[in-house]
Enzyme design. Structure first.
Site, PDB file in Angstrom:
ATOM      1  N   HIS A  42       3.609  -5.307 -32.981  1.00 33.52           N
ATOM      2  CA  HIS A  42       1.664  -4.371 -32.790  1.00 33.52           C
ATOM      3  C   HIS A  42       0.395  -5.400 -32.991  1.00 33.52           C
ATOM      4  O   HIS A  42      -0.554  -4.577 -32.493  1.00 33.52           O
ATOM      5  CB  HIS A  42       1.691  -2.961 -32.438  1.00 33.52           C
ATOM      6  CG  HIS A  42       2.678  -1.778 -31.664  1.00 33.52           C
ATOM      7  ND1 HIS A  42       3.056  -2.743 -29.861  1.00 33.52           N
ATOM      8  CD2 HIS A  42       3.626  -1.323 -31.901  1.00 33.52           C
ATOM      9  CE1 HIS A  42       4.115  -2.254 -30.272  1.00 33.52           C
ATOM     10  NE2 HIS A  42       4.674  -1.134 -30.840  1.00 33.52           N
ATOM     11  N   HIS A 153       4.221   4.176 -34.142  1.00 36.35           N
ATOM     12  CA  HIS A 153       3.931   4.516 -32.505  1.00 36.35           C
ATOM     13  C   HIS A 153       2.764   3.866 -32.113  1.00 36.35           C
ATOM     14  O   HIS A 153       1.752   4.553 -31.845  1.00 36.35           O
ATOM     15  CB  HIS A 153       5.310   5.764 -32.473  1.00 36.35           C
ATOM     16  CG  HIS A 153       5.377   5.659 -30.936  1.00 36.35           C
ATOM     17  ND1 HIS A 153       6.114   4.771 -30.186  1.00 36.35           N
ATOM     18  CD2 HIS A 153       4.477   6.128 -29.581  1.00 36.35           C
ATOM     19  CE1 HIS A 153       5.811   4.770 -29.026  1.00 36.35           C
ATOM     20  NE2 HIS A 153       5.147   5.727 -28.510  1.00 36.35           N
TER      21      HIS A 153
END
EC number: 4.6.1.18
Length: 158
Positions: A42, A153
């Protein structure tokens, strides 16, 4: 009747073993901590086209991941978000370790559009400026010691 039921339960055990051996489609490679895998998936300081950027993720999982979001910021900046007020995770209400970014960041959303064979995954790219929500946890021994709490996350883009 009882032996038949017992036999059918035994037959399911190998199938269950196969399912767990296959793992989750989002399973992280064991050589990485959860924060390291978060960073690989990410964090991308400079935007790349999704088809190129996703190769690094797909090679670890030996499949074409359906979608992914890259935040165009630094790992340290996302770590700082972990210091923001705790909130319930929007996509998992049983977790209370999420944190809202408070500022919008540039990001790229990648969506699988082409063949789903690992050798030629093709993605569309959508760029935007959005807020994000991350789940954070105490660092793993493999994570940088200067960060006691790290992102693990990407829960939501807002």
């Amino acid at each position: 009747m009882v032996p038949k039921l017992f036999t059918s339960q035994i037959c399911l055990l190998p199938l269950l073993g196969l399912l767990s051996a296959e793992g989750s489609p989002h399973a992280r490679p064991q050589q990485y901590s959860r924060a390291q895998w978060f960073s690989i998936q990410h964090i991308q300081t400079a935007p790349l086209h999704c088809t190129s950027a996703m190769r690094a993720i797909n090679k670890y999982q030996s499949r074409c991941k359906n979608k992914n979001t890259f935040l165009h910021t630094t790992f340290a900046d996302v770590v700082n978000v972990c210091g923001n007020t705790n909130m319930t995770c929007p996509h998992n209400a049983s977790l209370n370790n999420c944190h809202h970014s408070g500022v919008q960041v540039p990001l790229t959303y990648c969506n699988l559009t082409g063949p789903q064979t690992i050798s030629n995954c093709v993605y569309s790219s959508t760029q935007a400026n959005k807020f994000y929500v991350v789940a954070c946890e105490n660092r793993d021994p493999r994570d940088p010691p200067q960060y006691p709490v790290v992102p693990v996350h990407l829960d939501t883009i807002i």
